[in-house]
Design a protein around this motif. Structure first.
Motif, PDB file in Angstrom:
ATOM      1  N   PRO A 151       0.801  -1.185  -0.052  1.00  0.00           N
ATOM      2  CA  PRO A 151       0.005  -0.071  -0.013  1.00  0.00           C
ATOM      3  C   PRO A 151       0.913   1.381  -0.144  1.00  0.00           C
ATOM      4  O   PRO A 151       1.822   1.372   0.617  1.00  0.00           O
ATOM      5  CB  PRO A 151      -0.756  -0.008   1.199  1.00  0.00           C
ATOM      6  CG  PRO A 151      -0.900  -1.560   1.395  1.00  0.00           C
ATOM      7  CD  PRO A 151       0.434  -2.190   0.900  1.00  0.00           C
ATOM      8  N   VAL A 152       0.529   2.186  -1.070  1.00  0.00           N
ATOM      9  CA  VAL A 152       1.317   3.498  -1.082  1.00  0.00           C
ATOM     10  C   VAL A 152       1.622   4.174   0.015  1.00  0.00           C
ATOM     11  O   VAL A 152       2.843   4.485   0.321  1.00  0.00           O
ATOM     12  CB  VAL A 152       0.487   4.308  -2.178  1.00  0.00           C
ATOM     13  CG1 VAL A 152       0.895   5.811  -2.155  1.00  0.00           C
ATOM     14  CG2 VAL A 152       0.682   3.690  -3.591  1.00  0.00           C
ATOM     15  N   GLN A 153       0.907   4.414   1.030  1.00  0.00           N
ATOM     16  CA  GLN A 153       1.078   5.067   2.237  1.00  0.00           C
ATOM     17  C   GLN A 153       1.738   4.410   3.364  1.00  0.00           C
ATOM     18  O   GLN A 153       2.283   5.047   4.099  1.00  0.00           O
ATOM     19  CB  GLN A 153      -0.288   5.745   2.585  1.00  0.00           C
ATOM     20  CG  GLN A 153      -0.851   6.770   2.084  1.00  0.00           C
ATOM     21  CD  GLN A 153      -2.298   6.940   2.131  1.00  0.00           C
ATOM     22  OE1 GLN A 153      -2.937   5.746   1.474  1.00  0.00           O
ATOM     23  NE2 GLN A 153      -3.088   7.781   2.628  1.00  0.00           N
ATOM     24  N   ARG A 311       6.811   0.555 -10.857  1.00  0.00           N
ATOM     25  CA  ARG A 311       5.657   0.640 -11.013  1.00  0.00           C
ATOM     26  C   ARG A 311       5.017   1.179  -9.909  1.00  0.00           C
ATOM     27  O   ARG A 311       4.478   2.547  -9.939  1.00  0.00           O
ATOM     28  CB  ARG A 311       4.826  -0.584 -11.306  1.00  0.00           C
ATOM     29  CG  ARG A 311       3.391  -0.275 -11.437  1.00  0.00           C
ATOM     30  CD  ARG A 311       2.642  -1.576 -11.880  1.00  0.00           C
ATOM     31  NE  ARG A 311       1.417  -1.609 -11.989  1.00  0.00           N
ATOM     32  CZ  ARG A 311       0.271  -1.870 -10.928  1.00  0.00           C
ATOM     33  NH1 ARG A 311       0.873  -2.245  -9.822  1.00  0.00           N
ATOM     34  NH2 ARG A 311      -0.940  -1.383 -11.256  1.00  0.00           N
ATOM     35  N   GLU A 312       5.606   0.971  -8.653  1.00  0.00           N
ATOM     36  CA  GLU A 312       5.001   1.603  -7.270  1.00  0.00           C
ATOM     37  C   GLU A 312       5.593   3.012  -7.041  1.00  0.00           C
ATOM     38  O   GLU A 312       5.049   3.975  -6.546  1.00  0.00           O
ATOM     39  CB  GLU A 312       5.166   0.569  -6.128  1.00  0.00           C
ATOM     40  CG  GLU A 312       4.024  -0.306  -6.428  1.00  0.00           C
ATOM     41  CD  GLU A 312       3.927  -1.556  -5.563  1.00  0.00           C
ATOM     42  OE1 GLU A 312       4.158  -1.601  -4.477  1.00  0.00           O
ATOM     43  OE2 GLU A 312       3.212  -2.622  -6.084  1.00  0.00           O
ATOM     44  N   LEU A 313       6.730   3.127  -7.592  1.00  0.00           N
ATOM     45  CA  LEU A 313       7.363   4.459  -7.501  1.00  0.00           C
ATOM     46  C   LEU A 313       6.430   5.870  -8.521  1.00  0.00           C
ATOM     47  O   LEU A 313       6.224   6.654  -8.034  1.00  0.00           O
ATOM     48  CB  LEU A 313       8.726   4.705  -8.285  1.00  0.00           C
ATOM     49  CG  LEU A 313       9.454   6.100  -8.089  1.00  0.00           C
ATOM     50  CD1 LEU A 313       9.735   6.560  -6.985  1.00  0.00           C
ATOM     51  CD2 LEU A 313      10.865   5.602  -8.985  1.00  0.00           C
ATOM     52  N   SER A 314       5.952   5.126  -9.413  1.00  0.00           N
ATOM     53  CA  SER A 314       4.730   5.941 -10.240  1.00  0.00           C
ATOM     54  C   SER A 314       3.632   6.092  -9.455  1.00  0.00           C
ATOM     55  O   SER A 314       2.920   7.200  -9.566  1.00  0.00           O
ATOM     56  CB  SER A 314       4.360   5.079 -11.459  1.00  0.00           C
ATOM     57  OG  SER A 314       5.477   4.747 -12.128  1.00  0.00           O
ATOM     58  N   MET A 315       3.100   5.126  -8.740  1.00  0.00           N
ATOM     59  CA  MET A 315       2.221   5.378  -7.685  1.00  0.00           C
ATOM     60  C   MET A 315       2.181   6.354  -6.803  1.00  0.00           C
ATOM     61  O   MET A 315       1.523   7.113  -6.426  1.00  0.00           O
ATOM     62  CB  MET A 315       1.642   3.983  -7.245  1.00  0.00           C
ATOM     63  CG  MET A 315       1.313   2.816  -8.040  1.00  0.00           C
ATOM     64  SD  MET A 315      -0.163   3.031  -9.236  1.00  0.00           S
ATOM     65  CE  MET A 315      -0.224   1.583  -9.793  1.00  0.00           C
ATOM     66  N   ASN A 316       3.434   6.271  -6.253  1.00  0.00           N
ATOM     67  CA  ASN A 316       4.013   7.264  -5.283  1.00  0.00           C
ATOM     68  C   ASN A 316       3.980   8.759  -5.699  1.00  0.00           C
ATOM     69  O   ASN A 316       3.385   9.677  -5.177  1.00  0.00           O
ATOM     70  CB  ASN A 316       5.476   6.931  -4.809  1.00  0.00           C
ATOM     71  CG  ASN A 316       6.216   7.931  -3.864  1.00  0.00           C
ATOM     72  OD1 ASN A 316       6.704   8.795  -4.368  1.00  0.00           O
ATOM     73  ND2 ASN A 316       6.099   7.677  -2.803  1.00  0.00           N
ATOM     74  N   LEU A 317       4.390   8.637  -6.950  1.00  0.00           N
ATOM     75  CA  LEU A 317       4.425   9.976  -7.598  1.00  0.00           C
ATOM     76  C   LEU A 317       2.852  10.711  -7.944  1.00  0.00           C
ATOM     77  O   LEU A 317       2.819  11.650  -7.491  1.00  0.00           O
ATOM     78  CB  LEU A 317       5.158   9.921  -9.237  1.00  0.00           C
ATOM     79  CG  LEU A 317       4.758  11.193 -10.110  1.00  0.00           C
ATOM     80  CD1 LEU A 317       5.832  12.261  -9.330  1.00  0.00           C
ATOM     81  CD2 LEU A 317       5.217  10.744 -11.427  1.00  0.00           C
ATOM     82  N   VAL A 318       1.949   9.991  -8.265  1.00  0.00           N
ATOM     83  CA  VAL A 318       0.883  10.380  -8.698  1.00  0.00           C
ATOM     84  C   VAL A 318       0.018  10.575  -7.223  1.00  0.00           C
ATOM     85  O   VAL A 318      -0.748  11.333  -7.233  1.00  0.00           O
ATOM     86  CB  VAL A 318      -0.188   9.646  -9.652  1.00  0.00           C
ATOM     87  CG1 VAL A 318       0.623   9.675 -10.932  1.00  0.00           C
ATOM     88  CG2 VAL A 318      -0.335   8.084  -9.393  1.00  0.00           C
ATOM     89  N   PHE A 319       0.164   9.802  -6.184  1.00  0.00           N
ATOM     90  CA  PHE A 319      -0.408  10.141  -4.887  1.00  0.00           C
ATOM     91  C   PHE A 319       0.093  11.253  -4.297  1.00  0.00           C
ATOM     92  O   PHE A 319      -0.705  12.016  -3.937  1.00  0.00           O
ATOM     93  CB  PHE A 319      -0.129   8.934  -4.346  1.00  0.00           C
ATOM     94  CG  PHE A 319      -1.039   8.829  -2.985  1.00  0.00           C
ATOM     95  CD1 PHE A 319      -2.658   8.754  -2.902  1.00  0.00           C
ATOM     96  CD2 PHE A 319      -0.425   9.349  -1.686  1.00  0.00           C
ATOM     97  CE1 PHE A 319      -3.382   9.171  -1.901  1.00  0.00           C
ATOM     98  CE2 PHE A 319      -1.195   9.491  -0.502  1.00  0.00           C
ATOM     99  CZ  PHE A 319      -2.683   9.374  -0.454  1.00  0.00           C
TER     100      PHE A 319
END
Ligand code: FAD
Length: 468
Positions: A151-153, A311-319
């Motif tokens: 999970p991103v957070q 991929r999860e670095l990208s999620m981190n960016l957009v979040f």
């Protein structure tokens, strides 16, 4: 918090409204995770429905004016929806596809729901939709994060600078999330409860679409048909599994060595499925790990690096970055250096139409542009080169940024994705470091055709694309 087969870190309550005592169903608003298999939001909805002794109703609101979506995107999405619908039906879970912006239909259906469960999206519109619905309904709404491994957070509470800063954080938590998701048996299947969508007065106000027939639905939609559907890949978990099996058997072992060679198709082709939530990323990682031997170690590690860390670095960016889809998201060093070089001579420059038509002087660039337009999926390595050249051939970096996003989102089947925003940002220096200074790019990493020819068999790639 109720007992659940879903890890608590994936569960978040989106409002303070209570669970309704006499609801007719638990509503699962399916949107980001278009699958019935290995979908934590679905399993959580079944658990809550079992607690309340009601069935689950799954709804997907099909919004044909979704930003930048075309026939190509809708065709693939509808195939994913159809596949999910069939698998839900096999489990006795009712599914309705409604021709309506999801917020409207979910708010209407929430009036009869015990509670609403939804999956998690990271892009702005998806977040806005969820918070709008959560504040306007009067029963509980819970969001389940099912399309990342960690999970991103939990990974980080801030925007990360680069893969190197997020990698150890992801690896620290990853093992905890790598296990099969238990399937929960619904106590009340549609047949037993006798609840059919046709008996719900609320649904009579809406146009229901036949999810079994994606092509018929597609024909009805008022969508941009100038970006036509592609047929070399079919949406849905069933097709994703077949493609995955082929990848694991024939490509994974040599993925590290061959993935960058444009003439070879060594990618997994999972990105369109991941974009629509048609396959579980946890499942992908676990399948790859099952194939880990001393001979395939490098391939497996490299695949997991792309699939999870990148991929999860990208999620981190957009979040964490509100400007993820704008030039403003690039780091200071990149903005300063590109600004210092904004008046450097650009020779030649191309119009957007020339770029879109793939008529530059560079046959390698024209080939990858054509691959994207015709096939809907450009080779991963060429995506970097493609964006770098757009910087070189456009009169300002800001305009180049807009062009990259526009073309990527318009033509790529996996476009409009956090990875696309991060990929474009990377091309402008994000998640990267400064390099030797040169014209136009300043300290932002540069790529050239000589480099491509030196490393790869570019004639093979250009010939292959010519035949498309
Ligand atoms: P594989 O090589 O098999 O990799 C497995 C998975 O890892 C991919 O499906 C993807 O989820 C992830 N992955 C691979 N490379 C990256 C990367 N560089 N960054 C983040 N995740 C990665 N990806 C998209 O999904 N949508 C896009 O719109 C998109 N646009 C891009 C634009 C540019 C300018 C750049 C440089 C990259 C872009 N990428 C995008 C990232 C990457 O190129 C694609 O994810 C990859 O090519 C997809 O093919 P595959 O599934 O066969 O990947």
């Amino acid at each position: 918090m109720e007992r659940s087969v879903v890890e608590k870190e994936r569960i978040s309550k989106l409002n303070a409204a209570p669970v309704r005592e006499r609801g007719k169903y638990v509503l699962y608003w399916m949107q980001a995770s278009v699958r019935a298999l290995r979908n934590p939001a679905l399993e959580y909805a079944v658990e809550r429905a079992n607690d309340a002794d009601v069935p689950v109703l799954v709804v997907f609101g099909l919004f044909e004016k979704y930003p930048e979506a075309s026939e190509r995107h809708f065709a693939f999405l509808l195939e994913c929806i159809s596949d999910a619908g069939k698998q839900l039906e096999e489990r006795g879970i009712e599914f309705v596809l409604v021709h309506q912006v999801p917020t409207t239909v979910v708010k209407a259906l929430a009036a009869d729901a015990v509670s609403v469960v939804t999956d998690r999206g990271y892009l702005r519109l998806l977040r806005e939709w969820r918070s709008q619905v959560a504040t306007e309904i009067d029963c509980r709404m819970v969001q389940i994060e099912g399309d990342v491994v960690v999970p991103v957070q939990l990974v980080s509470d801030k925007e990360e600078t680069a893969a190197r800063t997020i990698r150890p954080k992801i690896h620290k938590y990853m093992p905890k999330f790598l296990h099969p998701l238990e399937r929960v048996t619904p106590k009340n299947t549609t047949g037993k409860a006798g609840m059919l969508a046709s008996t719900l007065a609320t649904l009579k106000e809406f146009e229901l679409l036949d999810w079994r027939d994606p092509l018929a639905v597609l024909a009805k939609l008022d969508v941009d048909r100038s970006v036509p559907r592609v047929t070399w890949i079919t949406g849905g978990a069933t097709h994703a599994e077949a493609m995955l099996a082929d990848f694991l058997k024939h490509k994974l072992k040599d993925f590290a060595a061959n993935r960058n060679e444009p003439a070879q198709d060594f990618g997994s082709n999972m990105s369109p499925y991941l974009h629509y939530g048609g396959i579980s990323v946890v499942h992908l990682v676990m399948e790859a790990l099952k194939h880990k031997t001393s001979a395939s170690k490098e391939g497996v590690d490299s695949f997991i690096e792309e699939l999870v860390v990148r991929r999860e670095l990208s999620m981190n960016l957009v979040f964490y970055n509100p400007h993820y889809d704008a030039y403003a998201c690039i780091p200071n060093y990149a903005r300063i250096t590109l600004d210092e070089h904004r008046h450097d001579e650009r020779e030649p420059t191309y119009t957007l139409q020339e770029l879109e038509a793939g008529v530059t002087y560079d046959e390698c660039w024209n080939a990858c542009q054509r691959e994207m337009v015709v096939r809907g999926k450009m080779h991963g390595y060429m995506r970097m080169y493609w964006a770098k050249k757009i910087i070189e051939w456009t009169s300002s970096p800001e305009e180049a940024y807009e062009r990259c996003l526009l073309l990527n989102n318009r033509w790529e089947l996996d476009g409009r994705d956090p990875n696309g925003y991060a990929g474009v940002a990377w091309s402008f220096g994000k998640h990267d470091q400064g390099w030797a200074e040169r014209a136009i790019f300043g300290k932002v990493r540069y790529m050239n055709k000589q480099g491509l020819h030196r490393k790869f068999k570019m004639e093979l790639y250009v010939n292959k694309i010519d035949k498309l």
